[in-house]
Design an enzyme around this catalytic site. Sequence first.
Site, PDB file in Angstrom:
ATOM      1  N   GLY A   1       0.813  -1.208   0.000  1.00  0.00           N
ATOM      2  CA  GLY A   1       0.000   0.000   0.000  1.00  0.00           C
ATOM      3  C   GLY A   1       0.846   1.256   0.000  1.00  0.00           C
ATOM      4  O   GLY A   1       2.068   1.216  -0.194  1.00  0.00           O
ATOM      5  N   ASP A   2       0.190   2.389   0.258  1.00  0.00           N
ATOM      6  CA  ASP A   2       0.882   3.680   0.191  1.00  0.00           C
ATOM      7  C   ASP A   2       2.014   3.792   1.208  1.00  0.00           C
ATOM      8  O   ASP A   2       3.039   4.412   0.942  1.00  0.00           O
ATOM      9  CB  ASP A   2      -0.121   4.817   0.411  1.00  0.00           C
TER      10      ASP A   2
ATOM     11  N   ASN B   1       5.871   4.466   0.378  1.00  0.00           N
ATOM     12  CA  ASN B   1       6.555   5.600   0.989  1.00  0.00           C
ATOM     13  C   ASN B   1       7.943   5.208   1.478  1.00  0.00           C
ATOM     14  O   ASN B   1       8.905   5.974   1.343  1.00  0.00           O
ATOM     15  CB  ASN B   1       5.722   6.153   2.147  1.00  0.00           C
ATOM     16  N   GLU B   2       8.068   4.004   2.034  1.00  0.00           N
ATOM     17  CA  GLU B   2       9.378   3.548   2.515  1.00  0.00           C
ATOM     18  C   GLU B   2      10.363   3.392   1.359  1.00  0.00           C
ATOM     19  O   GLU B   2      11.528   3.785   1.461  1.00  0.00           O
ATOM     20  CB  GLU B   2       9.232   2.227   3.272  1.00  0.00           C
TER      21      GLU B   2
ATOM     22  N   THR C   1      -3.993  -1.634   2.203  1.00  0.00           N
ATOM     23  CA  THR C   1      -5.337  -1.134   2.492  1.00  0.00           C
ATOM     24  C   THR C   1      -5.673   0.062   1.617  1.00  0.00           C
ATOM     25  O   THR C   1      -6.764   0.182   1.076  1.00  0.00           O
ATOM     26  CB  THR C   1      -5.435  -0.745   3.976  1.00  0.00           C
TER      27      THR C   1
ATOM     28  N   GLU D   1       1.821   7.312   7.139  1.00  0.00           N
ATOM     29  CA  GLU D   1       2.768   7.057   8.225  1.00  0.00           C
ATOM     30  C   GLU D   1       2.850   8.293   9.116  1.00  0.00           C
ATOM     31  O   GLU D   1       3.125   9.393   8.627  1.00  0.00           O
ATOM     32  CB  GLU D   1       4.156   6.717   7.661  1.00  0.00           C
TER      33      GLU D   1
END
Length: 307
Positions: free
Chosen positions: A74-75, A79-80, A101, A281
């Site tokens: 997922g987003d 992002n990581e 999700t 996050e």
Amino acid sequence: MKQPYNHGVLFYHEHSGLKDIHNGIGEVAKSLSSMCKHLSLQLSENKGDIIKYCKSIKNENYSSDVDVLFILGGDGTLNELVNGVMQYQLNLPIGVIPGGTFNDFTKTLQLHPNFKTASEQLLTSHAESYDVLKVNDLYVLNFVGLGLIVQNAENVQDGSKDIFGKFSYIRSTVKTLLNPVKFDFSLTVDGETKEGNTSMMLIANGPNIGGGQIPLTDLSPQDGRANTFVFNDQTLNILNDILKKRDSMNWNEITQGIDHISGKHITLSTNPSMKVDIDGEINLETPIEIQVLPKAIQLLTATEQNN
């Protein structure tokens, strides 16, 4: 078919959101192996592992011939990887396969929400350059949010989005809207300062947030600008009504209650200090400084979405 890439690395989490991750990996690998002469499957066991692997790829300790990266998740997982690629200046294209999700940015890339279909779309995709937001020392692809966005994320218990799906998330959002926490802010965008009081603020790079699309035809993650939205009380009442109906966020109904400011450099301070959500996050607190890095990352983009 000639493989356009030599060595691709597919990153994934065991808890990516797919019910059967190993079967999912097999389906995805069928498509990706047609794109790469060599495909490595790399499990990320702990948060931060993907960034460590990016460092290893940069130093050529992982392999000397990696020329494309893939991410299944997922987003937050994306992002990581974005942070690893930016931090270690990996000039490599990224293929994104939805598996979490929330997969808002895959919509921007015109990819299907089904992981198998999306991986097949990557076969005919092309690399495009996209803007990245640098927020203090972190990198963000899609959005920065504070206030109700953070409140809502914290009200959703761990794992409940996977178990109960959209209903649980909406139930939590309604609970959040009934108890908004207000804060004073000082916002400066390209030298122009705005001060006020709100309970929700959003800085968007991509046009898809929270499962809905922001209805601005000129909002693009490729235009070198970020879009700041400050929500007022009238907006929150309409949002509450929409979410009680369990509909997607209807931006057309709420835009009159939103201040919209576009720019390249943003500073934001609040009283009290507020937690900040970056692409799902919660890693920062205000004050924050945001700089748009134009066309800083390459992402594989589908020619058109496969419905």
